[in-house]
Design an enzyme around this catalytic site. Structure first.
Site, PDB file in Angstrom:
ATOM      1  N   GLY A   1       5.573   3.146   0.453  1.00  0.00           N
ATOM      2  CA  GLY A   1       6.373   3.909  -0.515  1.00  0.00           C
ATOM      3  C   GLY A   1       5.647   4.008  -1.842  1.00  0.00           C
ATOM      4  O   GLY A   1       4.421   3.931  -1.904  1.00  0.00           O
TER       5      GLY A   1
ATOM      6  N   GLU B   1       4.766   7.149 -10.254  1.00  0.00           N
ATOM      7  CA  GLU B   1       5.814   7.386  -9.263  1.00  0.00           C
ATOM      8  C   GLU B   1       7.110   6.679  -9.645  1.00  0.00           C
ATOM      9  O   GLU B   1       8.208   7.220  -9.471  1.00  0.00           O
ATOM     10  CB  GLU B   1       5.347   6.916  -7.882  1.00  0.00           C
ATOM     11  CG  GLU B   1       4.303   7.823  -7.246  1.00  0.00           C
ATOM     12  CD  GLU B   1       3.750   7.254  -5.950  1.00  0.00           C
ATOM     13  OE1 GLU B   1       3.836   7.947  -4.925  1.00  0.00           O
ATOM     14  OE2 GLU B   1       3.237   6.119  -5.953  1.00  0.00           O
TER      15      GLU B   1
ATOM     16  N   SER C   1       0.844  -1.193   0.000  1.00  0.00           N
ATOM     17  CA  SER C   1       0.000   0.000   0.000  1.00  0.00           C
ATOM     18  C   SER C   1       0.876   1.238   0.000  1.00  0.00           C
ATOM     19  O   SER C   1       2.100   1.166   0.053  1.00  0.00           O
ATOM     20  CB  SER C   1      -0.914   0.014   1.234  1.00  0.00           C
ATOM     21  OG  SER C   1      -0.128   0.165   2.407  1.00  0.00           O
ATOM     22  N   LYS C   2       0.220   2.388  -0.048  1.00  0.00           N
ATOM     23  CA  LYS C   2       0.912   3.672  -0.141  1.00  0.00           C
ATOM     24  C   LYS C   2       1.898   3.882   1.010  1.00  0.00           C
ATOM     25  O   LYS C   2       2.949   4.491   0.828  1.00  0.00           O
ATOM     26  CB  LYS C   2      -0.149   4.789  -0.120  1.00  0.00           C
ATOM     27  CG  LYS C   2       0.337   6.118  -0.628  1.00  0.00           C
ATOM     28  CD  LYS C   2       0.406   6.132  -2.147  1.00  0.00           C
ATOM     29  CE  LYS C   2       0.909   7.467  -2.632  1.00  0.00           C
ATOM     30  NZ  LYS C   2       1.301   7.425  -4.039  1.00  0.00           N
ATOM     31  N   ARG C   3       1.575   3.345   2.164  1.00  0.00           N
ATOM     32  CA  ARG C   3       2.454   3.579   3.320  1.00  0.00           C
ATOM     33  C   ARG C   3       3.801   2.875   3.162  1.00  0.00           C
ATOM     34  O   ARG C   3       4.753   3.171   3.890  1.00  0.00           O
ATOM     35  CB  ARG C   3       1.774   3.135   4.614  1.00  0.00           C
ATOM     36  CG  ARG C   3       1.537   1.660   4.723  1.00  0.00           C
ATOM     37  CD  ARG C   3       0.693   1.315   5.945  1.00  0.00           C
ATOM     38  NE  ARG C   3       0.363  -0.081   6.017  1.00  0.00           N
ATOM     39  CZ  ARG C   3       1.159  -1.021   6.510  1.00  0.00           C
ATOM     40  NH1 ARG C   3       2.349  -0.695   6.975  1.00  0.00           N
ATOM     41  NH2 ARG C   3       0.785  -2.276   6.536  1.00  0.00           N
TER      42      ARG C   3
END
Length: 481
Positions: A251, A257, A247-249
């Site tokens: 990285g 990105e 998930s985004k947490r």
């Protein structure tokens, strides 16, 4: 009997940026189609009108374009099929394979609470399944809102052979009469995907493992509607190093990105393929053509794939170092332009020099952005020096004397080529009774600002006499102060 031509699809929702997991699903579909002589398609599942946006559709297309994974035919919008979805529901109702459910939210909540109290999994009771025609007419006359549910057989087993997970078996008693149309007449995912895949002629559905539980329900819909059931392949989830779903947490997770980070499309794809796929050989680096020749869906693992950013960066570096400067040139010069290290005129006027610089730097670079972070010294004098390298390389008591001697020798050196540059340096250190490494490390730090670089003498020759002498003098001044 002739088998139909293979048709696969990638079906993202435009509710966010294209995630690395979605990109891998697109890649697996693309490779399967190419390896089997089939067709690779794209459907944008935009029926979540509140969260879907045209901007997200554009970024999905942009990301797929960057990866080289655009579809073989124009993409399909799920919202364009809404009439077909409604027609399928009407057909099921008319054939008594589905029914209207007038249960309110409060009714369903009460059922869920009862199941929780009895410590059993919740399944809809089916109490609207056996309403009489008169009861249905009365409810409709009173304009009671209703959903539509599929009549799932209570007996028997639903079996299918998944191309990754092999034999899957689910008792029909574990599948409740699930909703296929909401009270606002919009289709639920389960129905929409079945109708859409049939309209698109999809023969093989390759998607994430999180959809595995949807497949038995969808098989019931295919059979109820008289549609051919496709083959299924469910690929493992991508997990973070801590074993949890990526998930985004953790990285960077979106394709954009990774592109901004400095990945090449080929490097990113090569990294993606190792997230859940592999052969018995030791090969790690693949071109896209090699992947098409090698890819087999049966080589996809059932185990969750652990995301390893450092491995992906290393793989990308292998692609950079293996490319000729002609292929790297547009990527690297664009990065240098954005960083203000070059102007557009410089690109035209110094093309030969820039190609030589890229060729020299590429074996040390893992990301395109590294050409800015660690390779800007081919375009401008270093503005600072690595503090650790200063203590290590410039602490020697004879460094200033050796550097001044080298400067004096370089002023008269002709030709200014790697052989002469190395021979001159070694002559100076031999006469001083010092190891050549003392001056090599000191000169490298002076001209680059770093303790590591490509071959020093090739670099000095590339930079040219004027630049090298200026940087060495600047370093000596720095040491004196």
């Amino acid at each position: 009997m002739n088998q139909p031509a293979i048709r696969v699809r990638f079906a993202p929702s435009p509710t966010g940026y294209l995630h690395i997991g979605g990109a891998r699903t697109a890649l697996f579909n693309y490779l399967y189609a190419r390896s089997m002589g089939g067709t690779y398609l794209l459907r944008i599942e935009d029926t979540d009108t509140e969260r879907s946006s045209q901007e997200m559709i554009e970024q999905i297309l942009d990301s797929l374009s960057w990866l080289g994974l655009l579809p073989d035919e124009p993409y399909v919008l799920q919202s364009d099929n809404i009439l077909a979805h409604q027609h399928a529901v009407d057909t099921l109702l008319n054939e008594d394979k589905a029914y209207r459910c007038f249960c309110t939210k409060e009714d369903l909540e009460a059922e869920k609470e009862k199941a929780a109290r009895e410590n059993r999994p919740y399944r809809y009771s089916g109490k609207c399944r056996n309403l009489t025609d008169q009861e249905i007419r009365e409810n409709l006359d009173q304009k009671m809102p209703f959903t539509v549910r599929l009549k799932v057989p209570h007996e028997g087993v639903t079996r299918f052979k998944d191309m990754v997970f092999k034999s899957i078996e689910v008792q029909n008693s574990e599948i409740d009469d699930f909703i296929i149309m909401r009270s606002d007449k919009t289709p639920v995912y389960q129905l929409a995907v079945v109708v859409d895949d049939t309209l698109m002629g999809i023969t093989h559905v390759i998607r994430g493992e999180d959809h595995l539980s949807n497949t038995p329900k969808q098989i019931h819909l295919y059979l109820a509607l008289g549609y051919p059931v496709p083959r299924f392949a469910h690929v493992p989830l991508i997990l973070a190093p801590d074993g949890k779903r990526l998930s985004k947490r953790h990285g960077a997770t979106s394709v954009g990105e990774f592109r901004d980070m400095g990945f090449l499309p080929e490097g990113f794809i090569n990294g993606l393929i190792h997230l859940g796929w592999g052969t018995s050989g030791n090969q790690t680096i693949y071109t896209l053509d090699e992947l098409i020749r090698t890819f087999r869906i049966t080589d996809v693992s059932k185990k969750g794939a652990i995301f390893d950013l450092q491995k992906m960066i290393w793989i990308n570096g292998q692609h950079i170092s293996g490319k000729p400067s002609t292929e790297l040139f547009p990527w690297v010069t664009r990065a240098w332009l954005r960083a203000g290290l070059l102007s557009q005129d410089d690109i035209e006027d110094r093309k030969t020099y820039l190609h030589q610089a890229i060729d020299l730097l590429k074996t040390r670079m893992k990301l395109i952005t590294d050409f800015v972070s660690f390779g800007s010294y081919v375009l401008k004098d270093p503005v600072s020096y690595d503090p650790e390298a200063v203590e290590k390389s410039w602490a020697h008591p004879k460094v200033q004397v050796l550097m001044n001697h080298y400067i004096k020798s370089l002023e008269a050196l002709d030709p200014f080529d790697p052989e002469n540059l190395e021979e001159t340096l070694r002559h100076i250190t031999n006469e001083a009774g010092e190891k050549a490494a003392v001056l090599i490390h000191a000169v490298r730090l002076a001209v680059t600002g770093f303790s590591v670089s490509p071959g020093l003498f090739e670099l000095l020759s590339l930079l040219g006499k004027k630049v090298v002498i200026r940087r060495l003098k600047k370093a000596v001044d720095y040491l004196q102060t």
